[in-house]
Design an enzyme around this catalytic site. Structure first.
Site, PDB file in Angstrom:
ATOM      1  N   ASP A  12     -56.904 -85.424  16.188  1.00  0.00           N
ATOM      2  CA  ASP A  12     -58.140 -86.019  16.673  1.00  0.00           C
ATOM      3  C   ASP A  12     -59.533 -85.986  15.649  1.00  0.00           C
ATOM      4  O   ASP A  12     -59.639 -85.117  14.895  1.00  0.00           O
ATOM      5  CB  ASP A  12     -58.695 -84.851  18.088  1.00  0.00           C
ATOM      6  CG  ASP A  12     -59.612 -85.711  18.841  1.00  0.00           C
ATOM      7  OD1 ASP A  12     -59.708 -87.032  18.876  1.00  0.00           O
ATOM      8  OD2 ASP A  12     -60.241 -84.992  19.691  1.00  0.00           O
ATOM      9  N   ASN A  25     -53.351 -94.152  25.054  1.00  0.00           N
ATOM     10  CA  ASN A  25     -54.087 -94.741  23.957  1.00  0.00           C
ATOM     11  C   ASN A  25     -53.937 -96.192  24.016  1.00  0.00           C
ATOM     12  O   ASN A  25     -54.469 -96.913  23.560  1.00  0.00           O
ATOM     13  CB  ASN A  25     -53.367 -94.340  22.643  1.00  0.00           C
ATOM     14  CG  ASN A  25     -53.754 -92.851  22.206  1.00  0.00           C
ATOM     15  OD1 ASN A  25     -53.065 -92.295  21.373  1.00  0.00           O
ATOM     16  ND2 ASN A  25     -55.049 -92.740  22.749  1.00  0.00           N
TER      17      ASN A  25
END
EC number: 2.5.1.-
Length: 252
Positions: free
Chosen positions: A25, A73
């Protein structure tokens, strides 16, 4: 952070996590700090992937799972998603020789059938060219979600029950585990998340039931071997009781 080699020397080779999972991330924030588009961060994260993969293989980690693209996503801007898919395809092509050289076997997990065809073809090629490798297994979680994985396993079980292949009474934890995408992998012992966030974001919900969680402020494109060593040292300083008491572990 201490010297990289100095940190590596402190690691106890007898207590290496068998399975490490990483939530990669911070690519977007890394790019934003540099006044660039999010895709710039994704492109500059490839070295972090190389470092962690190489570092884990060198230490003797048996299984490494990287959270590359989640089922959620797809909700990102189309330009970013298209760019990520293109980057995925080119990276797999480029890195296959390195995986072969380092005896690493590629094993994607997730709803692979709904990825672009080029991505599917290159993943299949990577699996084929590394299938005889006997070292570390590298799982790329693509179009993956922990809830999706569990629901997918349930559907397969129900289908077998309907066909009288499986009896309901036979279903238990070990039985269900056979239907999970990573059913051949050991349970996750260490889960790392970068960028300062403190959540697991629908990642390996079944496999990480007893994982030690390590959170770091480091953004993923800046993550290197020394950060991996720091996470492993943190893991080795924890007492893994797995439901037992400290006294029971001492007696053992």
């Amino acid at each position: 952070m201490a010297n990289k080699e100095g940190m590596k020397e402190k690691i106890d080779p007898a207590k290496i996590p068998t399975h490490i999972a990483v939530i990669m991330d911070g690519n977007g924030r890394w790019a934003k700090k540099r006044g660039a588009a999010r895709l710039f961060g994704h492109k500059n994260a490839i070295q972090a992937v190389r470092d962690v993969t190489e570092g884990c293989a060198e230490l003797g980690v048996k299984h490494l799972t990287l959270y590359a693209f989640s089922t959620e996503n797809w909700n990102r801007p189309k330009l970013e998603v298209d760019g990520l898919m293109s980057l995925l395809i080119s990276t797999i092509k480029k890195e296959i020789p390195t995986l072969v050289k380092n005896n690493i076997r590629l094993q994607p997990i997730g709803d692979i059938e709904h990825l672009p065809l080029d991505a599917q073809k290159n993943l299949a090629l990577g699996m084929k060219q590394t299938e005889t490798n006997t070292g570390m297994v590298l799982s790329l979680a693509l179009n993956y979600g922990g809830k999706w994985e569990i629901s997918h396993a349930v559907k397969k079980l129900i289908d077998e029950i309907k066909q009288n292949i499986t009896e309901i009474d036979a279903i238990g934890v070990d039985f269900i585990n056979k239907y999970i995408d990573e059913h051949t992998a050991p349970e996750v012992e260490l889960m790392i998340r970068t960028s300062g966030e403190h959540r697991i974001s629908n990642f390996l919900l079944w496999q990480a039931a007893y994982a030690e969680l390590h959170f770091t402020e480091t953004l993923w494109p800046d993550f290197r071997k020394e950060h991996l060593y720091d996470a492993i040292l943190d893991f080795q300083n924890r007492e893994r009781r797995l439901g037992k008491t400290s006294e029971q572990l001492i007696q053992k």
